[in-house]
Design a protein around this motif. Structure first.
Motif, mmCIF file in Angstrom:
data_model
loop_
_atom_site.group_PDB
_atom_site.id
_atom_site.type_symbol
_atom_site.label_atom_id
_atom_site.label_comp_id
_atom_site.label_asym_id
_atom_site.label_seq_id
_atom_site.Cartn_x
_atom_site.Cartn_y
_atom_site.Cartn_z
ATOM 1 N N LYS A 1 0.491 31.127 -2.096
ATOM 2 C CA LYS A 1 -0.641 31.382 -2.992
ATOM 3 C C LYS A 1 -0.200 31.921 -4.340
ATOM 4 N N LYS A 2 0.951 31.469 -4.865
ATOM 5 C CA LYS A 2 1.465 31.885 -6.180
ATOM 6 C C LYS A 2 1.598 33.412 -6.259
ATOM 7 N N THR A 3 2.207 33.955 -5.221
ATOM 8 C CA THR A 3 2.457 35.392 -5.130
ATOM 9 C C THR A 3 3.971 35.593 -5.116
ATOM 10 N N PRO A 4 4.492 36.610 -5.814
ATOM 11 C CA PRO A 4 5.946 36.841 -5.722
ATOM 12 C C PRO A 4 6.347 37.080 -4.271
ATOM 13 N N VAL A 5 7.456 36.454 -3.862
ATOM 14 C CA VAL A 5 7.860 36.500 -2.458
ATOM 15 C C VAL A 5 8.068 37.932 -1.997
ATOM 16 N N ILE A 6 8.683 38.753 -2.851
ATOM 17 C CA ILE A 6 8.885 40.149 -2.462
ATOM 18 C C ILE A 6 7.550 40.882 -2.361
ATOM 19 N N GLY A 7 6.550 40.391 -3.118
ATOM 20 C CA GLY A 7 5.210 40.982 -3.025
ATOM 21 C C GLY A 7 4.533 40.678 -1.714
ATOM 22 N N VAL A 8 4.840 39.504 -1.146
ATOM 23 C CA VAL A 8 4.289 39.166 0.167
ATOM 24 C C VAL A 8 4.788 40.141 1.216
ATOM 25 N N LEU A 9 6.054 40.558 1.074
ATOM 26 C CA LEU A 9 6.644 41.486 2.036
ATOM 27 C C LEU A 9 6.149 42.912 1.832
ATOM 28 N N ALA A 10 5.821 43.278 0.604
ATOM 29 C CA ALA A 10 5.522 44.673 0.271
ATOM 30 C C ALA A 10 4.227 45.146 0.941
ATOM 31 N N TRP A 11 4.162 46.449 1.102
ATOM 32 C CA TRP A 11 2.964 47.093 1.653
ATOM 33 C C TRP A 11 2.577 48.243 0.720
ATOM 34 N N PRO A 12 1.324 48.467 0.406
ATOM 35 C CA PRO A 12 0.117 47.912 1.044
ATOM 36 C C PRO A 12 -0.374 46.625 0.415
ATOM 37 N N SER A 13 0.108 46.274 -0.817
ATOM 38 C CA SER A 13 -0.446 45.107 -1.479
ATOM 39 C C SER A 13 0.617 44.467 -2.354
ATOM 40 N N PRO A 14 0.553 43.133 -2.516
ATOM 41 C CA PRO A 14 1.481 42.490 -3.455
ATOM 42 C C PRO A 14 1.337 42.992 -4.881
ATOM 43 N N TRP A 15 0.177 43.524 -5.219
ATOM 44 C CA TRP A 15 -0.040 43.994 -6.585
ATOM 45 C C TRP A 15 0.843 45.199 -6.925
ATOM 46 N N VAL A 16 1.298 45.902 -5.924
ATOM 47 C CA VAL A 16 2.231 47.023 -6.186
ATOM 48 C C VAL A 16 3.510 46.476 -6.824
ATOM 49 N N ILE A 17 4.005 45.350 -6.259
ATOM 50 C CA ILE A 17 5.216 44.735 -6.804
ATOM 51 C C ILE A 17 4.923 44.115 -8.166
ATOM 52 N N VAL A 18 3.787 43.419 -8.289
ATOM 53 C CA VAL A 18 3.469 42.736 -9.536
ATOM 54 C C VAL A 18 3.367 43.737 -10.686
ATOM 55 N N ILE A 19 2.565 44.781 -10.494
ATOM 56 C CA ILE A 19 2.385 45.775 -11.568
ATOM 57 C C ILE A 19 3.669 46.561 -11.795
ATOM 58 N N GLY A 20 4.324 46.945 -10.702
ATOM 59 C CA GLY A 20 5.558 47.729 -10.837
ATOM 60 C C GLY A 20 6.648 46.965 -11.562
ATOM 61 N N SER A 21 6.858 45.700 -11.167
ATOM 62 C CA SER A 21 7.902 44.906 -11.826
ATOM 63 C C SER A 21 7.536 44.613 -13.276
ATOM 64 N N PHE A 22 6.235 44.453 -13.565
ATOM 65 C CA PHE A 22 5.802 44.206 -14.943
ATOM 66 C C PHE A 22 6.177 45.376 -15.855
ATOM 67 N N GLY B 1 11.276 38.024 -18.311
ATOM 68 C CA GLY B 1 10.778 38.462 -17.003
ATOM 69 C C GLY B 1 9.369 39.006 -17.090
ATOM 70 N N THR B 2 9.078 39.781 -18.139
ATOM 71 C CA THR B 2 7.733 40.324 -18.346
ATOM 72 C C THR B 2 6.709 39.200 -18.490
ATOM 73 N N ILE B 3 7.029 38.204 -19.308
ATOM 74 C CA ILE B 3 6.087 37.102 -19.556
ATOM 75 C C ILE B 3 5.942 36.234 -18.312
ATOM 76 N N GLU B 4 7.015 36.054 -17.545
ATOM 77 C CA GLU B 4 6.922 35.274 -16.307
ATOM 78 C C GLU B 4 5.961 35.930 -15.331
ATOM 79 N N ILE B 5 6.053 37.234 -15.192
ATOM 80 C CA ILE B 5 5.127 37.966 -14.311
ATOM 81 C C ILE B 5 3.700 37.865 -14.841
ATOM 82 N N LEU B 6 3.565 37.989 -16.156
ATOM 83 C CA LEU B 6 2.230 37.963 -16.753
ATOM 84 C C LEU B 6 1.547 36.613 -16.550
ATOM 85 N N LEU B 7 2.264 35.521 -16.836
ATOM 86 C CA LEU B 7 1.631 34.204 -16.813
ATOM 87 C C LEU B 7 1.547 33.605 -15.412
ATOM 88 N N LEU B 8 2.438 33.972 -14.508
ATOM 89 C CA LEU B 8 2.408 33.396 -13.171
ATOM 90 C C LEU B 8 1.531 34.181 -12.215
#
Length: 1066
Positions: free
Chosen positions: A478-499, A212-219
């Motif tokens: 745009k190759k963004t995690p679907v839950i990140g699209v829903l999140a506020w204020p930014s998809p990066w919150v989900i990306v960094i948090g899940s990583f 899961g960590t590598i999937e988030i990192l590379l995608l």
């Protein structure tokens, strides 16, 4: 006496008990290594060193028992000073004390319910599946299907948590957590099997989190870091393998350097999880006000990957210029180019990826949309035109299903998201009040996470477009995690948090799995794992970490999160199944030690949880379930046959006791049918002066006769009193057990101490066994040295044993030359087992050869049946009848009828009988004279002793009285001498008893026939004649048997128990 923990103790008052308080304070400083002693003691820091001495007077009545039953004050003192350190910390503390200098003060962390149980469980439960796969599961299974999946898994873990809480609050749970609970509740076999399954599950969970960590990192974070470029799917898998291996090695290095760094980062990782979840809920609320500006491009009803283009249109600027999307479906950028048929026939439309909570999209997402692998993701409510004969071009920028989807697959992928409920029980040593914190913290964590998962299922389905939900990797946004699209204020919150969440969970798995393996190895129940019990000086499991990294690498080489998830689901489900089984077994057995402080449990809940776990295993993947069960079964059988013997007071042993009690009662209620009869043997074994078994081949023959079935009780009798020979009896019993193990004899051993051998044998014949499981046959060796014995006790003991077995209606088997019988390692190449059926006493003679032929030693031997015909018998008809009888008995044997004609008694028989009777008479005279000499010596001794006080009166008595006294004694002596002389004279002039002559004649003639026919056979079975009813003639009985067996090597005398043991009926 009051004491303050953690402070210097005040000087005790001078009382009569001060000596004991000082002694126990001195012993309090000692620690113990190993777990066996602690488990067998009622409290962990128990000491057993030294002899106690008590110089007070108040407790003098109990002073001799102080070593085994300490005073209550001492007992409470030990409990008050108990410290529940974790295993690694305790060993580290002991290592610091070894040189006598305490270098570091070890502080025991005392955590409450929230910090110690609730938060660790939350961190372990919420993780990679929530952020990377839950939206895909909702889109594929629909809201209702996802709700069913989440509900089943959450109910399963809730029921397991209830059972676990009951077990965890039924005493102290040291290091090992769930393994310790299962093994101490279900025994070492189940504990080892399920413990290793739980270890494998935790190890594969590490693989899952790293993938899961590598999937988030590379995608999502660094898409350009790919090492492999060619072939998108294959390249993605190879990139996962390379980066996953590097990440695994890095994490293993962090764990090896020190767990304290992992623990320090735990709060950071947990914060990332909660921030990501809060951002998701905030994004849901924001969709009510203003939906996010993410659009999805559809060609007809097919979703397109918009990471490859910017404008969702075929042309732009008044249809004069083609777009980037045009060039992906056409062979040139000009309007007259040849394009893909589907591209020509369908229009492009753009819809919102997140329509919002109030948009009504929930109606479209209620039901599932399963599809095969390689099919484009479609919005079924939109119309499209396509040619059924034209296959879909996989190189076009559609969003495809990477795997075939179906309900059971989704269950297996989702279940790892609810694991982690054991995190609280694994930390029981660090809790302030484990028996309160574990149930509350674990159940609250499960309820909280269940609410989060169920609410996410509903909210995702109510806010997000279906084609976006089914887009596993977010290619259409745009190759963004679907839950990140829903999140506020930014998809990066989900990306960094899940990583960081996946990193932390992976580190936790690599930290916990080696310690679990170390706990299993240190219990010593699996011999080949003992090397993994060692580690660094402070207890860190170095070797176990290396094995964990190796197994974890296997999961990483699979390189697919969707393929690894069902594997660890199997192992966790099996572990949870046995937690429920352990609680149900303990509850139903009502063992006295089952007193959990957690009261809200019931065996029906545990049984329901167990059934649900088993169902989920086969729902997720039936072949993985079978493999997991096979692995657990192999480990179980390995521990059963090769593992160390442990007695942990487990529930399976209690279940066995209850089942045995029930079976014994049922056996006694109904008399045994002939078809179920089998020899239940009581084996008399003689021990020599070194307590070694004198005839070990007797045990070999028992094994061959029983082939592991039925009851076997191996007994021996020691002369003396039990009070003086208790230790000798126990040592003798251990010697019997060792000999039984060497000869592979399955059964029970028992040594009794009696005043004489005769009473001991009688006691065993009467009372051995229990209820319906009593012996029905006695096996013993022929007393070969009975003639050479100085007294007749061996002869009398044997004859009385024959009489008592007959009176008890038990069969008797007597083996002559038992040391010549084959061992279990020998394989007889051929030969015969000869049965001489003289009289019918139940058919045991014919059953025994059949039982022997079932064993590999006697398998190649053929059975021959001999019977004796008298003058008036029709031998030809007897043979036919006997062959028919054997046919109906389903026995294969060669039949022969031997004719014994009446003949005159030979001079040899007459002379042999005469010598036998003369010998018996001589032994009687010798015994009589020895008895009378002992009686005369005792009489003279008593008179001399009694006359000391009357010497003076005796001196003044008349001389004729003294003369009369000596004359009387001389008269007695003369009579004895005369009697002996007459006895010897009569012995040489005696004539043999006619009854004895006839018996001797029978023995001689029958022996001649048996030797002639069976001298070279492997074994001869003979009817054993009973002793004479008149006890006056019993001294010649063994002589008759000796004559009957003369000239034969291996002989088994068989005497039936008075009932039929073989039948012709089915």
């Amino acid at each position: 006496m009051q004491r303050t923990r953690g402070t210097v103790e005040p000087q005790p008052e001078k009382t009569n008990l001060s000596v004991w308080e000082t002694s126990f304070r001195r012993k309090k400083k000692k620690t113990y290594k190993g777990s066996t002693q602690g488990e067998s003691s009622p409290f962990i820091n128990s000491d057993g060193d030294g002899d106690y001495y008590y110089d007070g007077k108040n407790m003098a009545l109990f002073e001799e028992e102080m070593d085994s039953t300490p005073m209550v004050s001492s007992f409470l003192n030990k409990l008050a000073n108990y410290t529940n350190l974790t295993q690694g910390v305790r060993e580290h503390e002991e290592a610091e004390y070894e040189d006598g200098i305490q270098r570091v003060a070890v502080m025991v962390p005392q955590m409450g319910t929230f910090i110690g149980v609730y938060l660790p469980c939350m961190q372990n439960i919420l993780g990679v599946i929530l952020f990377l796969r839950l939206t895909w599961i909702v889109g594929t299974a629909g809201i209702l299907g996802s709700f069913a999946i989440v509900s089943m898994c959450c109910v399963c873990t809730l029921l397991t948590a209830i059972s676990m809480s009951a077990i965890a609050t039924n005493g102290v749970v040291p290091a090992g957590g769930s393994y310790y609970m299962i093994s101490r509740s279900l025994g070492p076999e189940f504990g080892g099997a399920v413990g290793l399954c739980f270890y494998l599950g935790t190890t594969f969970a590490g693989s899952l989190y790293i993938l899961g960590t590598i999937e988030i990192l590379l995608l999502y974070i660094v898409p350009t870091a790919s090492v492999f470029k060619e072939g998108e799917d294959a390249a993605r898998l190879n990139n996962m393998r390379v980066y996953g291996t590097c990440c695994l090695l890095l994490m293993a290095l962090v764990v090896f350097v020190g767990v304290k760094y992992v623990n320090k980062l735990a709060l950071v990782f947990l914060s990332c999880v909660f921030l990501s979840i809060m951002a998701t809920y905030a994004g849901v609320i924001k969709t009510i006000i203003e939906p996010p500006e993410f659009n999805v491009c559809l060609l007809g009803n097919r979703s397109l990957r918009n990471d490859k283009f910017e404008i969702c249109a075929k042309t732009e600027k008044n249809n004069t210029l083609t777009t980037e999307l045009w060039s992906k479906f056409c062979d040139s950028e000009y309007p007259n180019a040849t394009c893909d048929p589907f591209f020509d026939m369908n229009n492009l439309t753009e819809i919102r990826a997140i329509p919002g909570l109030l948009s009504g999209v929930i109606k479209d997402n209620l039901w599932g949309d399963y599809a095969p692998a390689g099919e484009p993701i479609q919005k079924k409510s939109l119309a499209s035109v396509h040619d059924p004969d034209t296959p879909t071009d996989t190189h076009k920028p559609y969003v495809f299903n990477d795997i075939a989807t179906y309900f059971t697959l989704l269950v297996g992928i989702y279940f790892p998201s609810v694991t982690g409920i054991m995190a609280g029980s694994n930390r029981s040593g660090d809790l302030r009040d484990a028996q309160r914190s574990i149930p509350i913290g674990t159940i609250m964590a499960i309820l909280t996470t269940s609410f989060i998962y169920i609410s996410c299922v509903v909210l995702f389905g109510a806010c997000i477009e279906g084609v976006v939900l089914r887009d596993k990797f977010g290619y259409s946004v745009k190759k963004t995690p679907v839950i990140g699209v829903l999140a506020w204020p930014s998809p990066w919150v989900i990306v960094i948090g899940s990583f960081f969440s996946c990193c932390g969970a992976g580190l936790q798995s690599l930290t916990g799995a080696p310690r679990l393996l170390q706990a299993i190895a240190r219990d010593g129940i699996i011999p080949f794992l003992q090397v993994f019990g060692h580690g660094k000086a402070n207890g860190e499991p170095t070797w176990a970490l290396l094995l964990t990294v190796g197994i974890c690498e296997i999961g990483i080489l699979i390189a697919s999160l969707d393929a690894v998830a069902p594997i660890l689901s199997m192992f966790f489900l099996m572990c949870y199944l046995f937690v429920n089984l352990a609680c149900a077994v303990q509850t139903l057995l009502r063992t006295p030690n089952w007193r959990p402080r957690f009261k809200f449990y019931h065996w029906t809940l545990s049984f329901l949880g167990m059934s649900l776990c088993l169902s989920l295993m086969f729902i997720s993947s039936w072949y993985y379930a079978l493999v997991a069960i096979l692995i657990a079964g192999c480990i179980y059988k390995y521990i059963e046959y090769r593992g160390a013997v442990k007695e942990w007071g487990d529930g399976i042993r209690g279940l066995s006791l209850n089942a045995a009690r029930y079976a014994l009662i049922r056996l006694e209620e109904v008399p045994l049918h002939t078809k179920n009869w089998r020899p239940q043997l009581l084996v008399f074994c003689k021990l020599d002066s070194d307590l070694a078994v004198k005839h070990p081949r007797l045990l070999s023959f028992t094994t061959q006769l029983k082939a592991g079935n039925g009851l076997t009780i191996v007994c021996s009798v020691l002369e003396g009193t039990y009070m003086t020979r208790e230790k000798v009896a126990k040592n003798g019993e251990q010697s019997l057990k060792a000999a039984m193990a060497a000869e592979r004899t399955k059964g029970f051993s028992h040594v009794v101490v009696s005043s004489n051998l005769r009473d001991g044998f009688s006691l065993l014949i009467q009372s051995a066994g229990l209820g319906g499981m009593k012996h029905n046959a006695v096996l013993m060796a022929w007393p070969a040295g009975w003639k050479q014995a100085g007294d007749s006790s061996a002869r009398r003991n044997f004859i009385e044993t024959v009489r008592e077995t007959t009176a008890a209606h038990q069969a008797l088997l007597v083996a002559k030359n038992i040391d010549h019988f084959p061992s279990n390692q020998e394989h007889l190449k051929g030969g015969t087992i000869d049965v001489w059926w003289i009289v019918h006493d139940g058919g045991l003679l014919m059953l025994l050869p059949f039982l022997l032929s079932q064993h590999k030693v006697w398998r190649k031997c053929k059975m021959r049946l001999f019977t004796v015909a008298q003058m008036d018998d029709n031998s030809i008809q007897m043979k036919k009848d006997l062959q028919m009888f054997l046919y109906q008995l389903r026995l294969d044997a060669e039949v022969e009828v031997v004719e014994m004609h009446d003949s005159d008694i030979s001079a040899f028989t007459y002379e042999k009988t005469l010598k036998m009777e003369q010998r018996s008479q001589m032994l009687k005279q010798m015994q009589l004279s020895r008895t009378e000499r002992e009686r005369e010596a005792q009489l003279i001794h008593d008179r001399n002793t009694a006359s000391h006080s009357a010497n003076e009166k005796a001196a003044g008595a008349p001389p004729d009285r003294v003369h009369m006294t000596w004359t009387k004694e001389k008269l007695i002596n003369e009579k004895n001498k005369h009697r002996e002389g007459m006895g010897v004279k009569d012995m040489f002039n005696m004539k043999p008893n006619q009854s004895n002559v006839r018996r001797m004649h029978t023995a001689v003639k029958l022996n001649e026939v048996v030797v002639k026919k069976s001298q070279n056979s492997q074994l001869v079975l003979l009817n054993m004649p009973g002793p004479p009813r008149n006890k006056k003639g019993h001294e010649n009985y063994m002589e008759f048997l000796e004559v009957l067996m003369d000239g034969l090597d291996r002989v088994l005398l068989v005497r039936g128990g008075g009932r039929e043991v073989i039948t012709i009926y089915s």
